[in-house]
Enzyme design. Structure first.
Site, PDB file in Angstrom:
ATOM      1  N   THR A 276      91.616   2.889  62.271  1.00 32.57           N
ATOM      2  CA  THR A 276      90.551   4.038  61.762  1.00 32.57           C
ATOM      3  C   THR A 276      90.320   3.549  60.406  1.00 32.57           C
ATOM      4  O   THR A 276      91.204   3.952  59.641  1.00 32.57           O
ATOM      5  CB  THR A 276      91.167   5.405  62.009  1.00 32.57           C
ATOM      6  OG1 THR A 276      91.576   5.669  63.503  1.00 32.57           O
ATOM      7  CG2 THR A 276      90.196   6.514  61.633  1.00 32.57           C
TER       8      THR A 276
ATOM      9  N   LYS B  81      84.559   8.414  64.954  1.00 29.90           N
ATOM     10  CA  LYS B  81      86.155   8.393  64.855  1.00 29.90           C
ATOM     11  C   LYS B  81      86.579   9.436  63.811  1.00 29.90           C
ATOM     12  O   LYS B  81      87.325  10.378  64.082  1.00 29.90           O
ATOM     13  CB  LYS B  81      86.936   7.120  64.727  1.00 29.90           C
ATOM     14  CG  LYS B  81      88.351   7.172  64.546  1.00 29.90           C
ATOM     15  CD  LYS B  81      89.183   7.639  65.691  1.00 29.90           C
ATOM     16  CE  LYS B  81      90.659   7.728  65.451  1.00 29.90           C
ATOM     17  NZ  LYS B  81      91.255   8.691  66.349  1.00 29.90           N
TER      18      LYS B  81
ATOM     19  N   LYS C 207      94.616  10.823  55.884  1.00 27.69           N
ATOM     20  CA  LYS C 207      93.774   9.766  55.591  1.00 27.69           C
ATOM     21  C   LYS C 207      92.273   9.937  56.234  1.00 27.69           C
ATOM     22  O   LYS C 207      91.506   9.900  55.704  1.00 27.69           O
ATOM     23  CB  LYS C 207      94.510   8.336  55.891  1.00 27.69           C
ATOM     24  CG  LYS C 207      93.775   7.225  55.821  1.00 27.69           C
ATOM     25  CD  LYS C 207      93.122   6.566  57.117  1.00 27.69           C
ATOM     26  CE  LYS C 207      94.194   6.463  58.219  1.00 27.69           C
ATOM     27  NZ  LYS C 207      93.481   5.844  59.381  1.00 27.69           N
TER      28      LYS C 207
HETATM   29  N1  LIG Z   1      99.468   6.967  65.969  1.00 29.03           N
HETATM   30  C1  LIG Z   1      98.154   7.424  66.732  1.00 29.03           C
HETATM   31  O1  LIG Z   1      97.995   8.408  67.426  1.00 29.03           O
HETATM   32  C2  LIG Z   1      96.829   6.893  66.333  1.00 29.03           C
HETATM   33  C3  LIG Z   1      96.520   6.125  65.125  1.00 29.03           C
HETATM   34  N2  LIG Z   1      95.367   5.512  64.855  1.00 29.03           N
HETATM   35  C4  LIG Z   1      94.978   4.855  63.783  1.00 29.03           C
HETATM   36  O2  LIG Z   1      95.478   3.574  64.103  1.00 29.03           O
HETATM   37  C5  LIG Z   1      95.759   2.919  62.944  1.00 29.03           C
HETATM   38  C6  LIG Z   1      97.352   2.350  63.034  1.00 29.03           C
HETATM   39  O3  LIG Z   1      98.198   3.584  63.459  1.00 29.03           O
HETATM   40  P1  LIG Z   1      99.702   3.553  63.852  1.00 29.03           P
HETATM   41  O4  LIG Z   1      99.981   2.357  64.702  1.00 29.03           O
HETATM   42  O5  LIG Z   1      99.855   4.814  64.279  1.00 29.03           O
HETATM   43  O6  LIG Z   1     100.237   3.355  62.361  1.00 29.03           O
HETATM   44  P2  LIG Z   1     101.625   2.658  62.069  1.00 29.03           P
HETATM   45  O7  LIG Z   1     101.935   3.129  60.542  1.00 29.03           O
HETATM   46  O8  LIG Z   1     102.442   2.973  63.164  1.00 29.03           O
HETATM   47  O9  LIG Z   1     101.404   1.085  61.780  1.00 29.03           O
HETATM   48  C7  LIG Z   1     100.658   0.744  60.929  1.00 29.03           C
HETATM   49  C8  LIG Z   1     100.441  -0.805  60.824  1.00 29.03           C
HETATM   50  O10 LIG Z   1      99.764  -1.208  59.469  1.00 29.03           O
HETATM   51  C9  LIG Z   1     100.628  -2.132  59.111  1.00 29.03           C
HETATM   52  N3  LIG Z   1     100.201  -2.320  57.713  1.00 29.03           N
HETATM   53  C10 LIG Z   1     100.143  -1.041  56.878  1.00 29.03           C
HETATM   54  N4  LIG Z   1     100.004  -1.393  55.523  1.00 29.03           N
HETATM   55  C11 LIG Z   1      99.845  -2.957  55.678  1.00 29.03           C
HETATM   56  C12 LIG Z   1      99.540  -3.747  54.676  1.00 29.03           C
HETATM   57  N5  LIG Z   1      99.261  -3.597  53.460  1.00 29.03           N
HETATM   58  N6  LIG Z   1      99.340  -4.928  55.055  1.00 29.03           N
HETATM   59  C13 LIG Z   1      99.628  -5.518  56.338  1.00 29.03           C
HETATM   60  N7  LIG Z   1      99.766  -4.517  57.492  1.00 29.03           N
HETATM   61  C14 LIG Z   1      99.874  -3.282  56.663  1.00 29.03           C
HETATM   62  C15 LIG Z   1     102.004  -1.899  59.489  1.00 29.03           C
HETATM   63  O11 LIG Z   1     102.562  -3.197  59.239  1.00 29.03           O
HETATM   64  P3  LIG Z   1     104.322  -2.849  59.123  1.00 29.03           P
HETATM   65  O12 LIG Z   1     105.067  -2.845  60.461  1.00 29.03           O
HETATM   66  O13 LIG Z   1     104.857  -3.992  58.281  1.00 29.03           O
HETATM   67  O14 LIG Z   1     104.363  -1.698  58.236  1.00 29.03           O
HETATM   68  C16 LIG Z   1     101.836  -1.464  61.102  1.00 29.03           C
HETATM   69  O15 LIG Z   1     101.617  -2.686  61.747  1.00 29.03           O
HETATM   70  C17 LIG Z   1      95.632   3.616  61.940  1.00 29.03           C
HETATM   71  O16 LIG Z   1      94.316   3.765  61.288  1.00 29.03           O
HETATM   72  C18 LIG Z   1      95.641   5.292  62.516  1.00 29.03           C
HETATM   73  O17 LIG Z   1      94.940   6.299  61.754  1.00 29.03           O
HETATM   74  C19 LIG Z   1      94.327   5.859  65.890  1.00 29.03           C
HETATM   75  C20 LIG Z   1      94.381   6.595  66.948  1.00 29.03           C
HETATM   76  C21 LIG Z   1      95.868   7.227  67.379  1.00 29.03           C
HETATM   77  O1  LIG Z   2      93.532   9.371  65.798  1.00 31.13           O
HETATM   78  C1  LIG Z   2      94.558   9.900  66.451  1.00 31.13           C
HETATM   79  C2  LIG Z   2      94.278  10.306  67.812  1.00 31.13           C
HETATM   80  O2  LIG Z   2      95.257  11.127  68.550  1.00 31.13           O
HETATM   81  O3  LIG Z   2      93.001   9.789  68.275  1.00 31.13           O
END
Ligand SMILES: NC(=O)C1=CN([C@@H]2O[C@H](COP(=O)(O)OP(=O)(O)OC[C@H]3O[C@@H](n4cnc5c(N)ncnc54)[C@H](OP(=O)(O)O)[C@@H]3O)[C@@H](O)[C@H]2O)C=CC1
Ligand SMILES: O=CC(=O)O
Length: 361
Positions: A164, A239, A307
């Site tokens: 996102t 989104k 965010k």
């Molecule tokens: N959780 C949810 O319900 C939902 C989330 N989203 C979106 O999906 C995306 C991921 O969410 P989610 O999986 O929950 O988040 P997490 O915080 O669990 O995972 C984030 C990921 O990004 C990586 N990351 C963060 N910073 C960096 C960096 N500087 N360089 C490289 N890798 C990085 C992390 O790596 P590391 O493991 O090393 O920290 C990890 O793999 C976000 O944009 C979120 O808004 C969308 C729908 C639903």
């Molecule tokens: O981005 C979060 C979700 O639940 O969709």
């Protein structure tokens, strides 16, 4: 181009008819004799044009039943990325993973995924590379930074960003991918940890239509429906609008729970009443009972909801649209973050209101 919505077929209907036989032939997910494929050595050339059927726009519906035979990269194995990559592996795809924190790759490697040591290497060795990253900064860094995926892209390859992010970020990554002669699709998802685990996500895609067609079989492994929204930026914008609504809904629900309790009502009964009326929402029924118990098991981290509100407010600002409710909700999530709740579920925003009440008492 009209928007496209394709819903996943109801599995119960499929199982009891000759459709089962057809689907077993084309869809490894429900095939009874499915075996994960062993990894062969990395291809020396892009495989996209060789490995994938090119679907005409008329054949879009049928395309979701075809098997995707290319190699798939997955960058970012957080709450969402890990179950998504796992579902691809379970469906029999050749998957190469990378994550900044390497240990998060290990469970997937033990289930058959291969590992590459940089986004560049993943992209160089895959036909299509997915990225599921935290925010605009990480999405840009992993795609366009040193040893980023862009460096491994080339003609015949595709990059699908399911993070996102805001419109500008998506357009920037698109430009870098295009400069390498590759294809780009933004495909943020609606749906949280459980839908990701269950392959029930909703994809909001935009960008290269041909890449959309090519990866549709993969999107159908991961999700229950997919929208094609046209030019790059439309998926990100959709989104952000959806999550702006969600963030405000959760803030309002939190106020209701606390108010009901303060006036002597049972908040659990409020949750039940809400669930039966016109304002019923799965989110309230899912999160309400644990919020009443002050428990916030993380599915969607609060920092990501804040965010998304921040980015949605930027989107609104760019077109001079007034969004006072979202602006107020954003402030509440910022307070929650300042109380150390960033990594809790976003429903923990209710704690910011509890703290506020104490401040003013
Ligand atoms: N959780 C949810 O319900 C939902 C989330 N989203 C979106 O999906 C995306 C991921 O969410 P989610 O999986 O929950 O988040 P997490 O915080 O669990 O995972 C984030 C990921 O990004 C990586 N990351 C963060 N910073 C960096 C960096 N500087 N360089 C490289 N890798 C990085 C992390 O790596 P590391 O493991 O090393 O920290 C990890 O793999 C976000 O944009 C979120 O808004 C969308 C729908 C639903
Ligand atoms: O981005 C979060 C979700 O639940 O969709």
């Amino acid at each position: 181009m009209p928007s496209t919505l394709l819903a996943k077929p109801n599995i119960n209907n499929l199982l009891s008819s000759t459709a089962m036989a057809l689907c077993s032939a084309f869809c490894p997910r429900i095939s009874t004799n499915f075996r994960p494929k062993p990894f062969s050595s990395f291809p020396s050339k892009p495989l996209l044009s060789l490995s994938f059927k090119v679907f005409s726009s008329q054949a879009t519906d049928a395309s979701s039943q075809d098997k995707f035979s290319g190699r798939v990269g997955f960058l970012g194995l957080g709450i969402m990325g890990s179950p998504m990559a796992l579902n691809l592996i379970k469906a029999g795809c050749d998957v190469i993973v990378w994550n900044r924190t390497k240990s998060k790759c290990d469970p997937l490697i033990s289930l058959g995924a291969k590992y590459s040591s940089s986004p560049e290497e993943v992209a160089a060795n895959c036909d299509v590379t997915f990225a599921m990253l935290a925010d605009p900064e990480s999405a840009i860094d992993v795609a366009c930074g040193k040893n980023g995926a862009v460096s491994g892209m080339g003609p015949g390859k595709g990059y699908v960003d399911v993070s996102t992010v805001d419109v500008a970020t998506s357009k920037l990554i698109n430009e870098h991918i295009k400069a390498r002669g590759a294809l780009f699709l933004e495909a943020p998802v609606s749906g949280s940890k459980k839908p990701a685990e269950d392959g029930q996500l909703i994809f909001l895609t935009a960008g290269d239509r041909s890449l959309y067609e090519l990866v549709s079989p993969l999107l159908d492994i991961l999700g229950k429906s997919r929208f094609y929204l046209g030019k790059v930026g439309n998926g990100a914008a959709m989104k952000l609008v959806v999550n702006m609504i969600m963030g405000s809904m959760m803030a309002s629900f939190s106020e209701g729970i606390l108010l009901s309790k303060k006036v002597g009502l049972d908040p659990s009964v409020l949750v039940e009443v809400v669930s039966q009326g016109a304002i019923s929402a799965p989110m309230y029924s899912l999160k309400g009972p644990s919020m009443v118990k002050s428990q916030y098991p993380t599915a969607f981290p609060l920092k990501h909801q804040q965010k998304d509100l921040r980015l949605a407010l930027g989107l609104a600002e760019s077109v001079s649209q007034s969004t006072p409710i979202a602006a107020a909700a954003n402030e509440l999530y910022k307070v929650a973050k300042s109380y150390g709740l960033s990594d809790e579920d976003f429903s923990a925003v209710i704690e910011a209101l509890k703290a506020k009440s104490q401040d003013t008492a």
